[in-house]
Design a protein around this motif. Structure first.
Motif, PDB file in Angstrom:
ATOM      1  N   LYS A 106       0.794  -1.235   0.000  1.00 49.51           N
ATOM      2  CA  LYS A 106       0.000   0.000   0.000  1.00 49.51           C
ATOM      3  C   LYS A 106       0.833   1.297   0.000  1.00 49.51           C
ATOM      4  O   LYS A 106       0.405   2.261   0.578  1.00 49.51           O
ATOM      5  N   ARG A 107       2.010   1.321  -0.562  1.00 47.28           N
ATOM      6  CA  ARG A 107       2.663   2.627  -0.665  1.00 47.28           C
ATOM      7  C   ARG A 107       2.144   3.332  -1.922  1.00 47.28           C
ATOM      8  O   ARG A 107       1.497   2.741  -2.776  1.00 47.28           O
ATOM      9  N   ALA A 108       2.415   4.625  -1.984  1.00 54.58           N
ATOM     10  CA  ALA A 108       1.911   5.383  -3.129  1.00 54.58           C
ATOM     11  C   ALA A 108       2.401   4.724  -4.406  1.00 54.58           C
ATOM     12  O   ALA A 108       3.592   4.526  -4.572  1.00 54.58           O
ATOM     13  N   PRO A 109       1.481   4.354  -5.282  1.00 57.71           N
ATOM     14  CA  PRO A 109       1.920   3.735  -6.531  1.00 57.71           C
ATOM     15  C   PRO A 109       2.775   4.719  -7.320  1.00 57.71           C
ATOM     16  O   PRO A 109       2.664   5.936  -7.142  1.00 57.71           O
ATOM     17  N   LYS A 110       3.569   4.132  -8.182  1.00 57.28           N
ATOM     18  CA  LYS A 110       4.505   4.937  -8.972  1.00 57.28           C
ATOM     19  C   LYS A 110       3.788   6.079  -9.696  1.00 57.28           C
ATOM     20  O   LYS A 110       4.268   7.189  -9.766  1.00 57.28           O
ATOM     21  N   GLN A 111       2.602   5.760 -10.217  1.00 57.37           N
ATOM     22  CA  GLN A 111       1.880   6.768 -10.980  1.00 57.37           C
ATOM     23  C   GLN A 111       1.468   7.944 -10.104  1.00 57.37           C
ATOM     24  O   GLN A 111       1.572   9.100 -10.510  1.00 57.37           O
ATOM     25  N   ASP A 112       1.010   7.671  -8.842  1.00 60.02           N
ATOM     26  CA  ASP A 112       0.640   8.741  -7.923  1.00 60.02           C
ATOM     27  C   ASP A 112       1.832   9.622  -7.601  1.00 60.02           C
ATOM     28  O   ASP A 112       1.717  10.847  -7.542  1.00 60.02           O
ATOM     29  N   ARG A 113       2.985   8.966  -7.353  1.00 65.17           N
ATOM     30  CA  ARG A 113       4.167   9.762  -7.032  1.00 65.17           C
ATOM     31  C   ARG A 113       4.545  10.657  -8.201  1.00 65.17           C
ATOM     32  O   ARG A 113       4.949  11.796  -8.023  1.00 65.17           O
ATOM     33  N   SER A 114       4.363  10.148  -9.374  1.00 63.43           N
ATOM     34  CA  SER A 114       4.652  10.939 -10.570  1.00 63.43           C
ATOM     35  C   SER A 114       3.712  12.150 -10.653  1.00 63.43           C
ATOM     36  O   SER A 114       4.129  13.257 -10.984  1.00 63.43           O
ATOM     37  N   VAL A 115       2.440  11.933 -10.309  1.00 66.78           N
ATOM     38  CA  VAL A 115       1.464  13.031 -10.306  1.00 66.78           C
ATOM     39  C   VAL A 115       1.861  14.080  -9.271  1.00 66.78           C
ATOM     40  O   VAL A 115       1.805  15.291  -9.525  1.00 66.78           O
ATOM     41  N   GLN A 116       2.302  13.607  -8.083  1.00 60.98           N
ATOM     42  CA  GLN A 116       2.720  14.538  -7.023  1.00 60.98           C
ATOM     43  C   GLN A 116       3.938  15.359  -7.450  1.00 60.98           C
ATOM     44  O   GLN A 116       4.023  16.552  -7.171  1.00 60.98           O
ATOM     45  N   THR A 117       4.876  14.691  -8.095  1.00 57.93           N
ATOM     46  CA  THR A 117       6.082  15.388  -8.552  1.00 57.93           C
ATOM     47  C   THR A 117       5.726  16.450  -9.580  1.00 57.93           C
ATOM     48  O   THR A 117       6.179  17.595  -9.517  1.00 57.93           O
ATOM     49  N   ARG A 118       4.869  16.064 -10.503  1.00 55.13           N
ATOM     50  CA  ARG A 118       4.414  16.996 -11.534  1.00 55.13           C
ATOM     51  C   ARG A 118       3.770  18.231 -10.888  1.00 55.13           C
ATOM     52  O   ARG A 118       4.015  19.377 -11.288  1.00 55.13           O
ATOM     53  N   GLN A 119       2.945  17.956  -9.868  1.00 53.84           N
ATOM     54  CA  GLN A 119       2.264  19.031  -9.153  1.00 53.84           C
ATOM     55  C   GLN A 119       3.274  19.961  -8.481  1.00 53.84           C
ATOM     56  O   GLN A 119       3.141  21.187  -8.527  1.00 53.84           O
ATOM     57  N   ARG A 120       4.280  19.372  -7.844  1.00 49.10           N
ATOM     58  CA  ARG A 120       5.275  20.182  -7.137  1.00 49.10           C
ATOM     59  C   ARG A 120       6.040  21.056  -8.136  1.00 49.10           C
ATOM     60  O   ARG A 120       6.307  22.231  -7.861  1.00 49.10           O
ATOM     61  N   ILE A 121       6.346  20.510  -9.277  1.00 46.64           N
ATOM     62  CA  ILE A 121       7.036  21.285 -10.320  1.00 46.64           C
ATOM     63  C   ILE A 121       6.168  22.476 -10.756  1.00 46.64           C
ATOM     64  O   ILE A 121       6.642  23.605 -10.840  1.00 46.64           O
ATOM     65  N   LEU A 122       4.864  22.223 -10.970  1.00 44.66           N
ATOM     66  CA  LEU A 122       3.967  23.304 -11.406  1.00 44.66           C
ATOM     67  C   LEU A 122       3.845  24.389 -10.337  1.00 44.66           C
ATOM     68  O   LEU A 122       3.851  25.590 -10.647  1.00 44.66           O
ATOM     69  N   ASP A 123       3.738  23.980  -9.068  1.00 41.26           N
ATOM     70  CA  ASP A 123       3.613  24.956  -7.976  1.00 41.26           C
ATOM     71  C   ASP A 123       4.852  25.845  -7.890  1.00 41.26           C
ATOM     72  O   ASP A 123       4.749  27.066  -7.748  1.00 41.26           O
ATOM     73  N   GLU A 124       6.022  25.216  -7.948  1.00 45.59           N
ATOM     74  CA  GLU A 124       7.267  25.989  -7.831  1.00 45.59           C
ATOM     75  C   GLU A 124       7.465  26.873  -9.063  1.00 45.59           C
ATOM     76  O   GLU A 124       7.942  28.004  -8.947  1.00 45.59           O
ATOM     77  N   ALA A 125       7.109  26.344 -10.224  1.00 49.01           N
ATOM     78  CA  ALA A 125       7.240  27.140 -11.454  1.00 49.01           C
ATOM     79  C   ALA A 125       6.383  28.399 -11.354  1.00 49.01           C
ATOM     80  O   ALA A 125       6.846  29.509 -11.639  1.00 49.01           O
ATOM     81  N   LEU A 126       5.144  28.240 -10.911  1.00 43.96           N
ATOM     82  CA  LEU A 126       4.245  29.384 -10.814  1.00 43.96           C
ATOM     83  C   LEU A 126       4.780  30.418  -9.831  1.00 43.96           C
ATOM     84  O   LEU A 126       4.779  31.627 -10.112  1.00 43.96           O
ATOM     85  N   ARG A 127       5.253  29.940  -8.690  1.00 45.77           N
ATOM     86  CA  ARG A 127       5.784  30.846  -7.666  1.00 45.77           C
ATOM     87  C   ARG A 127       6.968  31.642  -8.241  1.00 45.77           C
ATOM     88  O   ARG A 127       7.053  32.863  -8.065  1.00 45.77           O
ATOM     89  N   LEU A 128       7.845  30.965  -8.954  1.00 46.50           N
ATOM     90  CA  LEU A 128       9.025  31.633  -9.508  1.00 46.50           C
ATOM     91  C   LEU A 128       8.669  32.581 -10.653  1.00 46.50           C
ATOM     92  O   LEU A 128       9.175  33.705 -10.722  1.00 46.50           O
ATOM     93  N   PHE A 129       7.779  32.146 -11.552  1.00 48.92           N
ATOM     94  CA  PHE A 129       7.362  33.037 -12.649  1.00 48.92           C
ATOM     95  C   PHE A 129       6.690  34.295 -12.077  1.00 48.92           C
ATOM     96  O   PHE A 129       6.891  35.398 -12.588  1.00 48.92           O
ATOM     97  N   ALA A 130       5.880  34.130 -11.026  1.00 48.98           N
ATOM     98  CA  ALA A 130       5.194  35.280 -10.425  1.00 48.98           C
ATOM     99  C   ALA A 130       6.194  36.224  -9.765  1.00 48.98           C
ATOM    100  O   ALA A 130       6.016  37.438  -9.775  1.00 48.98           O
ATOM    101  N   ALA A 131       7.262  35.667  -9.214  1.00 48.71           N
ATOM    102  CA  ALA A 131       8.242  36.499  -8.505  1.00 48.71           C
ATOM    103  C   ALA A 131       9.207  37.188  -9.462  1.00 48.71           C
ATOM    104  O   ALA A 131       9.598  38.333  -9.231  1.00 48.71           O
ATOM    105  N   HIS A 132       9.619  36.498 -10.530  1.00 51.08           N
ATOM    106  CA  HIS A 132      10.721  37.015 -11.352  1.00 51.08           C
ATOM    107  C   HIS A 132      10.349  37.253 -12.817  1.00 51.08           C
ATOM    108  O   HIS A 132      11.193  37.748 -13.571  1.00 51.08           O
ATOM    109  N   GLY A 133       9.152  36.862 -13.226  1.00 51.94           N
ATOM    110  CA  GLY A 133       8.789  36.995 -14.638  1.00 51.94           C
ATOM    111  C   GLY A 133       9.341  35.834 -15.459  1.00 51.94           C
ATOM    112  O   GLY A 133      10.274  35.151 -15.036  1.00 51.94           O
ATOM    113  N   PHE A 134       8.775  35.642 -16.634  1.00 53.69           N
ATOM    114  CA  PHE A 134       9.158  34.525 -17.501  1.00 53.69           C
ATOM    115  C   PHE A 134      10.654  34.549 -17.818  1.00 53.69           C
ATOM    116  O   PHE A 134      11.346  33.541 -17.686  1.00 53.69           O
ATOM    117  N   GLU A 135      11.161  35.720 -18.212  1.00 49.59           N
ATOM    118  CA  GLU A 135      12.575  35.817 -18.607  1.00 49.59           C
ATOM    119  C   GLU A 135      13.509  35.581 -17.428  1.00 49.59           C
ATOM    120  O   GLU A 135      14.648  35.145 -17.614  1.00 49.59           O
TER     121      GLU A 135
END
Lengths: 215, 215
Positions: free
Chosen positions: A7-36
């Motif tokens: 019953k540990r998080a299946p590989k696919q769930d962990r992949s979804v979580q990682t994807r989510q973390r990447i999107l959250d951090e990307a948004l935070r950084l784009f909002a702080a510093h702009g796309f460039e």
């Protein structure tokens, strides 16, 4: 033949979580510093993942920006939808609830307003895309209520599109500028009493509660 | 045809002009990219001057930031001062003129609002300095009028500091987000008719002109 797995998080769930973390951090950084001002390596460092994994999930920085912005607007839609029990209530009551929810949304996600400011420093094809795909439908959803409130004299008779910009930026202001507010007036915009006071103030200004505080 | 030598600016004047150009470009870049996102070399390239000249005039980047911000607030003070002929007029009339001048100021200098957003992404000692030195006195100058208008029921009874933030951000919004507004609604926020409409809308919302357009 399928086998039972522990019953540990299946590989696919962990992949979804990682994807989510990447999107959250990307948004935070784009909002702080702009796309460039942001590189994929900044996002990979902030999310604690391998640079290649971001390339694998998103391809390039432009796609990463678009996916994080899509997620931002989809979350806004969910959080700001008028609750089912409000349907059938008078439009001014529904709009009051909308303003109060929107103020709470702005306090919870100040990166939304910051991102739009960053993108509006320089115009871009990305901004055109976001405007057409997310902002126009969002504004289109609010305009009928504003027009109805203007027609009935509850809101002042101004260009409805300007009303949207005045209303949304006034709602965002104390949270987007929280450090300035803190240094200038010693007020913590994000504490519960301040958020509540700002929701009351917004209702008073934009729904014309003259001479009363609506607590 | 007799020729005259073109009048060249004396050396000292040219030095003042160069200093001014450096400050203007520095402010524009800091507002667009934030303090961390700008190097002295970016400013020297934008101003078309030697890198060493900026060091000579300003020392380091922190001093350059502070001098460009000081100039920004001093210009705001000059442009927003209530004209002498308004003294003795009723406070609501004076405040209407103030709102209209402020809307024009925001349209002319959108970098002012952008700079404060950039600095509020991350808190800093620079922001604390600007808040104490410029923002607090500026807000202190506006608060008595707001309190008087609230007391007399012309403005709604909300926390006066929140009123300042709602008012200033609503005034800035269409200009700070001009490219978004253009893509979303096809409106050019900076054309004369739009600036005028926004000034009217601000007066209607914040001075409670319900049910009338004040054109």
């Amino acid at each position: 033949m399928p086998t039972e797995k522990p019953k540990r998080a299946p590989k696919q769930d962990r992949s979804v979580q990682t994807r989510q973390r990447i999107l959250d951090e990307a948004l935070r950084l784009f909002a702080a510093h702009g796309f460039e001002g942001v590189g994929i390596r900044d996002v990979s460092a902030a999310a604690g993942v391998n640079h290649g994994l971001i390339k694998y999930h998103f391809g390039d920085k432009d796609t990463l920006w678009r996916e994080s912005v899509q997620q931002l607007f989809e979350r806004a839609d969910r959080e700001l939808a008028v609750p089912a029990e409000m349907e059938g209530q008078p439009v001014e009551r529904q709009f009051e609830i909308f303003i109060r929810r929107y103020v709470r949304y702005c306090a919870a996600y100040p990166e939304h307003a910051r991102l739009m400011v960053q993108e509006s420093v320089r115009d871009s094809e990305r901004l055109a895309w976001a405007a057409k795909r997310f902002i126009a439908p969002e504004h289109g959803g609010v305009l009928p209520a504003i027009k109805s409130l203007i027609r009935r004299g509850i809101m002042p008779d101004v260009e409805p599109v300007l009303m949207i910009y005045m209303l949304s930026s006034a709602a965002q202001a104390p949270f987007m500028l929280a450090p300035e507010l803190k240094h200038t007036h010693g007020v913590d915009a994000l504490d519960e009493a301040s958020v509540q006071a700002h929701a009351d103030a917004m209702v008073a200004v934009f729904l014309g509660r003259r001479g009363t505080t609506s607590t």
